[in-house]
Design a protein around this motif. Structure first.
Motif, PDB file in Angstrom:
ATOM      1  N   PRO A 106      -5.253  -3.699  -0.282  1.00 61.72           N
ATOM      2  CA  PRO A 106      -5.952  -4.818   0.357  1.00 61.72           C
ATOM      3  C   PRO A 106      -5.090  -6.042   0.647  1.00 61.72           C
ATOM      4  CG  PRO A 106      -6.540  -4.655  -1.960  1.00 61.72           C
ATOM      5  CD  PRO A 106      -5.732  -3.437  -1.643  1.00 61.72           C
ATOM      6  N   ASP A 107      -4.040  -6.260  -0.134  1.00 58.92           N
ATOM      7  CA  ASP A 107      -3.162  -7.413   0.084  1.00 58.92           C
ATOM      8  C   ASP A 107      -2.139  -7.058   1.157  1.00 58.92           C
ATOM      9  OD1 ASP A 107      -1.640  -9.676  -0.016  1.00 58.92           O
ATOM     10  OD2 ASP A 107      -0.934  -9.397  -2.072  1.00 58.92           O
ATOM     11  N   THR A 108      -2.562  -7.116   2.404  1.00 61.01           N
ATOM     12  CA  THR A 108      -1.749  -6.579   3.494  1.00 61.01           C
ATOM     13  C   THR A 108      -0.480  -7.394   3.757  1.00 61.01           C
ATOM     14  OG1 THR A 108      -3.067  -7.820   5.119  1.00 61.01           O
ATOM     15  CG2 THR A 108      -3.759  -5.568   4.615  1.00 61.01           C
ATOM     16  N   ARG A 109      -0.441  -8.638   3.322  1.00 60.93           N
ATOM     17  CA  ARG A 109       0.763  -9.449   3.525  1.00 60.93           C
ATOM     18  C   ARG A 109       1.883  -9.048   2.572  1.00 60.93           C
ATOM     19  NH1 ARG A 109       0.669 -11.538   8.504  1.00 60.93           N
ATOM     20  NH2 ARG A 109      -1.488 -12.175   8.981  1.00 60.93           N
ATOM     21  N   ASN A 110       1.485  -8.578   1.380  1.00 64.94           N
ATOM     22  CA  ASN A 110       2.474  -8.261   0.356  1.00 64.94           C
ATOM     23  C   ASN A 110       2.529  -6.785  -0.015  1.00 64.94           C
ATOM     24  OD1 ASN A 110       3.294 -11.098  -0.271  1.00 64.94           O
ATOM     25  ND2 ASN A 110       1.137 -11.266  -0.834  1.00 64.94           N
ATOM     26  N   PHE A 116       3.496   6.115   8.560  1.00 69.24           N
ATOM     27  CA  PHE A 116       4.727   6.413   9.291  1.00 69.24           C
ATOM     28  C   PHE A 116       5.908   5.667   8.674  1.00 69.24           C
ATOM     29  CE2 PHE A 116       1.365   6.549  12.715  1.00 69.24           C
ATOM     30  CZ  PHE A 116       1.263   7.923  12.719  1.00 69.24           C
ATOM     31  N   ASN A 117       7.102   6.137   8.995  1.00 77.46           N
ATOM     32  CA  ASN A 117       8.305   5.422   8.579  1.00 77.46           C
ATOM     33  C   ASN A 117       8.451   4.147   9.389  1.00 77.46           C
ATOM     34  OD1 ASN A 117       8.986   7.443   6.776  1.00 77.46           O
ATOM     35  ND2 ASN A 117      10.494   8.407   8.113  1.00 77.46           N
ATOM     36  N   MET A 118       8.829   3.088   8.702  1.00 72.57           N
ATOM     37  CA  MET A 118       9.157   1.838   9.380  1.00 72.57           C
ATOM     38  C   MET A 118      10.186   1.114   8.537  1.00 72.57           C
ATOM     39  SD  MET A 118       5.524  -0.121   8.615  1.00 72.57           S
ATOM     40  CE  MET A 118       4.533   1.371   8.761  1.00 72.57           C
ATOM     41  N   LYS A 119      10.776   0.084   9.050  1.00 73.55           N
ATOM     42  CA  LYS A 119      11.829  -0.617   8.323  1.00 73.55           C
ATOM     43  C   LYS A 119      11.294  -1.144   6.998  1.00 73.55           C
ATOM     44  CE  LYS A 119      15.620  -3.872   8.987  1.00 73.55           C
ATOM     45  NZ  LYS A 119      16.297  -4.792   9.932  1.00 73.55           N
ATOM     46  N   GLY A 120      11.889  -0.664   5.893  1.00 77.75           N
ATOM     47  CA  GLY A 120      11.462  -1.085   4.575  1.00 77.75           C
ATOM     48  C   GLY A 120      10.394  -0.209   3.938  1.00 77.75           C
ATOM     49  N   VAL A 189       8.756  -8.791  16.029  1.00 76.72           N
ATOM     50  CA  VAL A 189       8.213  -8.756  14.672  1.00 76.72           C
ATOM     51  C   VAL A 189       9.336  -8.946  13.654  1.00 76.72           C
ATOM     52  CG1 VAL A 189       7.175  -7.234  12.933  1.00 76.72           C
ATOM     53  CG2 VAL A 189       6.181  -7.379  15.204  1.00 76.72           C
ATOM     54  N   GLN A 190       9.078  -9.779  12.641  1.00 74.29           N
ATOM     55  CA  GLN A 190      10.061 -10.035  11.599  1.00 74.29           C
ATOM     56  C   GLN A 190      10.029  -8.928  10.538  1.00 74.29           C
ATOM     57  OE1 GLN A 190      12.180 -12.801  11.854  1.00 74.29           O
ATOM     58  NE2 GLN A 190      11.178 -12.860  13.858  1.00 74.29           N
ATOM     59  N   ASP A 191      11.148  -8.771   9.823  1.00 77.89           N
ATOM     60  CA  ASP A 191      11.267  -7.695   8.835  1.00 77.89           C
ATOM     61  C   ASP A 191      10.282  -7.829   7.683  1.00 77.89           C
ATOM     62  OD1 ASP A 191      13.277  -6.722  10.378  1.00 77.89           O
ATOM     63  OD2 ASP A 191      14.915  -7.319   9.055  1.00 77.89           O
ATOM     64  N   ASN A 192       9.787  -9.050   7.420  1.00 80.46           N
ATOM     65  CA  ASN A 192       8.850  -9.256   6.315  1.00 80.46           C
ATOM     66  C   ASN A 192       7.390  -9.273   6.767  1.00 80.46           C
ATOM     67  OD1 ASN A 192       8.915 -11.644   7.710  1.00 80.46           O
ATOM     68  ND2 ASN A 192       9.022 -12.961   5.887  1.00 80.46           N
ATOM     69  N   LYS A 194       4.659  -7.289   7.329  1.00 79.96           N
ATOM     70  CA  LYS A 194       4.169  -5.932   7.077  1.00 79.96           C
ATOM     71  C   LYS A 194       3.061  -5.510   8.042  1.00 79.96           C
ATOM     72  CE  LYS A 194       5.529  -5.641   2.191  1.00 79.96           C
ATOM     73  NZ  LYS A 194       6.376  -6.862   2.177  1.00 79.96           N
ATOM     74  N   PRO A 195       2.037  -6.334   8.308  1.00 82.15           N
ATOM     75  CA  PRO A 195       1.020  -5.934   9.294  1.00 82.15           C
ATOM     76  C   PRO A 195       1.620  -5.736  10.685  1.00 82.15           C
ATOM     77  CG  PRO A 195       0.196  -7.718   7.924  1.00 82.15           C
ATOM     78  CD  PRO A 195       1.659  -7.588   7.625  1.00 82.15           C
ATOM     79  N   GLY A 196       2.563  -6.590  11.059  1.00 73.99           N
ATOM     80  CA  GLY A 196       3.189  -6.464  12.369  1.00 73.99           C
ATOM     81  C   GLY A 196       4.003  -5.192  12.504  1.00 73.99           C
ATOM     82  N   LEU A 197       4.730  -4.834  11.457  1.00 79.06           N
ATOM     83  CA  LEU A 197       5.519  -3.601  11.477  1.00 79.06           C
ATOM     84  C   LEU A 197       4.622  -2.371  11.541  1.00 79.06           C
ATOM     85  CD1 LEU A 197       8.199  -4.598   8.819  1.00 79.06           C
ATOM     86  CD2 LEU A 197       8.618  -4.216  11.255  1.00 79.06           C
ATOM     87  N   LEU A 198       3.493  -2.428  10.823  1.00 78.70           N
ATOM     88  CA  LEU A 198       2.535  -1.327  10.898  1.00 78.70           C
ATOM     89  C   LEU A 198       1.971  -1.212  12.305  1.00 78.70           C
ATOM     90  CD1 LEU A 198       0.528   0.816   9.879  1.00 78.70           C
ATOM     91  CD2 LEU A 198      -0.942  -1.070   9.099  1.00 78.70           C
ATOM     92  N   ASN A 199       1.597  -2.327  12.888  1.00 80.92           N
ATOM     93  CA  ASN A 199       1.057  -2.331  14.241  1.00 80.92           C
ATOM     94  C   ASN A 199       2.042  -1.699  15.219  1.00 80.92           C
ATOM     95  OD1 ASN A 199      -1.320  -3.548  15.843  1.00 80.92           O
ATOM     96  ND2 ASN A 199       0.470  -4.215  17.017  1.00 80.92           N
ATOM     97  N   ASN A 200       3.311  -2.042  15.097  1.00 79.76           N
ATOM     98  CA  ASN A 200       4.341  -1.472  15.966  1.00 79.76           C
ATOM     99  C   ASN A 200       4.491   0.025  15.727  1.00 79.76           C
ATOM    100  OD1 ASN A 200       4.858  -3.915  17.144  1.00 79.76           O
ATOM    101  ND2 ASN A 200       6.915  -4.163  16.315  1.00 79.76           N
TER     102      ASN A 200
END
Length: 285
Positions: A106-110, A116-120, A189-192, A194-200
């Motif tokens: 639930p804490d999607t920011r942290n 899928f694989n994504m950076k980090g 999207v920045q490396d930190n 997490k929601p943005g990286l998932l969206n991508n």
């Protein structure tokens, strides 16, 4: 008096022998080197008689949760054990092991979310290299594509489609519920984030676009999978589910579609599971 006690003891022994073995839902864990040495949890449903039938091998269903949830969601919110117990007891579904891995929280920011694989976050590598082989060995399940299926809701619905498309040699069937299949891609999207990286990642793995650009060889491999798309008519992801279904139909894939009254809710997914289990059962060999 002694005869009465002996008679009662015999009756109790008979009752113990005739009480059927019950299904069990366990929470287990695995230490992931792929994800940096952390402990990853998962839930596993073991059908009635699993402990008693120590030599029996079972088919396996990987049941994926949605965004902001974790491995406990299908059990706590979807009451999957009740559905499994009922359908397996009546014979509508085969006895199977159901594995519910954790790919979020639930804490999607942290907390990382996504299949899928994504950076980090190399979750797909973890799933295939660590989780799947360890679980199938420990719980006498799967072992081949004919004995393995994948299903999920929302983010997990998109994950199930993505896994079946990228690993058609691994699954006999895919049942996608209210699947999150596509999204816009933000190159900044920045490396930190997490929601943005998932969206991508969802946008990059868009199965609708993949179908438009696959080779004949890849298409033939995907035809070996039994496909099922299930989405409510009030679901905000309805259009992309229909677009995926239409693309598959245009290429003459064998794919089933169910559109029922409902939205992006646990009531809908609980009922969808009642169709999912018989469907994957029919496609286990």
């Amino acid at each position: 008096m002694r005869k009465i006690i002996q008679k009662i003891s015999c009756m109790l022994a008979v009752l113990v022998l005739t009480v059927p073995a019950h299904a069990v839902v366990l929470r287990d864990s695995i230490r992931s080197q792929v994800l940096g040495g952390v402990t990853r949890y998962y839930m596993v449903y073991l059908p009635a008689g699993f402990q008693q039938n120590a030599d029996r091998h079972y088919p396996v269903l990987y049941l994926l949760h949605g965004y902001t949830d974790d491995e406990r969601a299908w059990q706590d919110k979807g009451q999957m054990d009740r559905v499994c117990d009922e359908l397996m007891a009546t014979g509508e579904a085969k006895q199977m092991v159901v594995v519910m891995p954790c790919a979020g929280g639930p804490d999607t920011r942290n907390t990382w979310n996504g299949y899928f694989n994504m950076k980090g976050w190399s979750y797909e590598d973890h799933f295939y290299q660590e989780l799947l082989p360890a679980v199938e060995k420990k719980y006498r399940a799967g072992g081949s594509r004919e004995q393995r299926a994948v299903a999920g809701l929302s983010m997990g619905g998109g994950g199930s489609v993505g896994y079946a498309m990228s690993h058609p040699d691994m699954f006999a069937a895919c049942y996608a519920m209210s699947a999150w299949l596509t999204s816009g891609i933000n190159p900044n999207v920045q490396d930190n984030d997490k929601p943005g990286l998932l969206n991508n990642a969802v946008g990059i793995h868009n199965p609708i676009e993949k179908l438009k650009n696959i080779s004949q060889e890849e298409e033939n491999k995907l035809r070996s999978i039994a496909w099922f798309i299930d989405c409510g008519d009030d679901d905000f992801l309805f259009d992309q589910n229909i677009d995926f279904y239409k693309e598959m139909r245009q290429r003459k894939f064998t794919v089933q579609l169910r559109v029922r009254d409902g939205g992006h809710t646990w009531e809908y997914w609980h009922n969808a599971l009642r169709m999912c289990l018989p469907f994957v059962s029919r496609n286990f060999k």
